[in-house]
Write a protein that holds these residues in place. Structure first.
Motif, short mmCIF file in Angstrom:
data_model
loop_
_atom_site.label_atom_id
_atom_site.label_comp_id
_atom_site.label_asym_id
_atom_site.label_seq_id
_atom_site.Cartn_x
_atom_site.Cartn_y
_atom_site.Cartn_z
N ASN A 99 13.72 24.02 84.50
CA ASN A 99 13.85 22.67 85.04
C ASN A 99 12.47 22.13 85.35
O ASN A 99 11.62 22.84 85.90
N MET A 100 12.24 20.90 84.95
CA MET A 100 11.00 20.22 85.31
C MET A 100 11.28 18.72 85.38
O MET A 100 12.24 18.24 84.79
N GLN A 101 10.45 18.03 86.11
CA GLN A 101 10.68 16.61 86.32
C GLN A 101 9.42 15.83 85.98
O GLN A 101 8.32 16.25 86.32
N GLN A 102 9.62 14.71 85.30
CA GLN A 102 8.50 13.83 84.98
C GLN A 102 8.31 12.83 86.11
O GLN A 102 9.26 12.37 86.71
N LYS A 103 7.10 12.48 86.36
CA LYS A 103 6.76 11.48 87.37
C LYS A 103 6.06 10.31 86.70
O LYS A 103 5.35 10.48 85.71
N GLY A 104 6.26 9.13 87.22
CA GLY A 104 5.54 7.95 86.75
C GLY A 104 6.18 7.22 85.59
O GLY A 104 5.63 6.23 85.11
N VAL A 105 7.34 7.69 85.12
CA VAL A 105 7.97 7.07 83.95
C VAL A 105 8.45 5.65 84.29
O VAL A 105 8.19 4.71 83.53
N ASP A 106 9.12 5.47 85.42
CA ASP A 106 9.64 4.16 85.80
C ASP A 106 8.51 3.13 85.91
O ASP A 106 8.65 1.99 85.46
N MET A 107 7.41 3.54 86.50
CA MET A 107 6.28 2.62 86.66
C MET A 107 5.73 2.22 85.29
O MET A 107 5.46 1.04 85.04
N ARG A 108 5.60 3.18 84.40
CA ARG A 108 5.07 2.88 83.06
C ARG A 108 6.00 1.94 82.29
O ARG A 108 5.56 1.01 81.62
N ILE A 109 7.30 2.17 82.39
CA ILE A 109 8.27 1.30 81.71
C ILE A 109 8.22 -0.10 82.32
O ILE A 109 8.25 -1.10 81.61
N GLY A 110 8.14 -0.17 83.64
CA GLY A 110 8.04 -1.47 84.31
C GLY A 110 6.81 -2.25 83.86
O GLY A 110 6.88 -3.46 83.62
N LEU A 111 5.69 -1.56 83.72
CA LEU A 111 4.47 -2.21 83.25
C LEU A 111 4.61 -2.67 81.80
O LEU A 111 4.13 -3.75 81.43
N ASP A 112 5.27 -1.85 80.98
CA ASP A 112 5.52 -2.25 79.58
C ASP A 112 6.37 -3.52 79.53
O ASP A 112 6.09 -4.44 78.75
N ILE A 113 7.41 -3.57 80.35
CA ILE A 113 8.29 -4.74 80.38
C ILE A 113 7.50 -5.98 80.80
O ILE A 113 7.60 -7.03 80.17
N ALA A 114 6.69 -5.84 81.84
CA ALA A 114 5.88 -6.98 82.31
C ALA A 114 4.90 -7.44 81.23
O ALA A 114 4.77 -8.64 80.98
N SER A 115 4.26 -6.50 80.60
CA SER A 115 3.29 -6.85 79.55
C SER A 115 3.96 -7.56 78.39
O SER A 115 3.47 -8.59 77.91
N LEU A 116 5.08 -7.04 77.93
CA LEU A 116 5.81 -7.67 76.82
C LEU A 116 6.27 -9.08 77.19
O LEU A 116 6.20 -10.00 76.37
N ALA A 117 6.72 -9.24 78.45
CA ALA A 117 7.22 -10.54 78.89
C ALA A 117 6.09 -11.55 79.01
O ALA A 117 6.19 -12.68 78.52
N PHE A 118 4.99 -11.16 79.68
CA PHE A 118 3.89 -12.10 79.89
C PHE A 118 3.20 -12.49 78.58
O PHE A 118 2.75 -13.62 78.43
N LYS A 119 3.14 -11.58 77.64
CA LYS A 119 2.49 -11.87 76.36
C LYS A 119 3.45 -12.53 75.36
O LYS A 119 3.06 -12.84 74.25
N ARG A 120 4.71 -12.68 75.77
CA ARG A 120 5.74 -13.28 74.92
C ARG A 120 5.83 -12.59 73.56
O ARG A 120 5.95 -13.22 72.52
N GLN A 121 5.77 -11.26 73.59
CA GLN A 121 5.80 -10.49 72.35
C GLN A 121 7.21 -10.18 71.88
O GLN A 121 7.39 -9.73 70.74
N VAL A 122 8.20 -10.40 72.73
CA VAL A 122 9.59 -10.12 72.37
C VAL A 122 10.49 -11.22 72.89
O VAL A 122 10.14 -11.95 73.81
N ASP A 123 11.68 -11.32 72.28
CA ASP A 123 12.70 -12.26 72.77
C ASP A 123 13.72 -11.55 73.65
O ASP A 123 14.39 -12.17 74.46
#
Length: 132
Positions: free
Chosen positions: A41-65
């Motif tokens: 068993n092992m757990q990853q840390k920081g995944v939610d933050m990275r995904i949240g930043l990806d979402i913000a970046s995609l939204a602000f740059k209008r790269q996706v619909d």
């Protein structure tokens, strides 16, 4: 897909459920346990933050619909709200897991590729519109 960093404090071996039941029922001795009775068993840390930043970046740059997030964690509410404010359709696929009301309020659609989950709700198509 986003990968985080392995938390060193989370790495450990656990006894598998079937093996634990056998030991508790007296069907197997502790001294007879081997590698196949344990799982890593092992757990990853920081995944939610990275995904949240990806979402913000995609939204602000209008790269996706549209963004389809495969998760059910309400930690993504701020990212979903931001994307929707930027005009991005935000669709969630919780893979059959229950999603909290505070997350369902901030998505444009609910979709699942889990056919067992879809059929349990009488859904023939694997996409459900939450609201227009």
């Amino acid at each position: 897909m986003r990968l985080g960093e392995i938390s060193e404090n989370s790495i450990h071996y656990s006894l598998k459920d079937r093996s634990l039941r056998k030991v508790l029922n007296g069907e197997k001795l502790v001294t007879k346990l081997d590698e196949s009775d344990f799982m890593l068993n092992m757990q990853q840390k920081g995944v939610d933050m990275r995904i949240g930043l990806d979402i913000a970046s995609l939204a602000f740059k209008r790269q996706v619909d549209a963004i389809v997030l495969i998760a059910g964690d309400s930690d993504f509410v701020p990212a979903a709200k931001l994307a929707r404010r930027e005009g991005i359709d935000f669709v969630l696929d919780p893979l059959g897991a229950h999603i909290k009301d505070n997350l369902s309020l901030h998505i444009d659609g609910l979709r699942t590729k889990d056919s067992a989950y879809a059929s349990s709700f009488g859904i023939s198509e694997v996409s459900v519109r939450v609201r227009e």
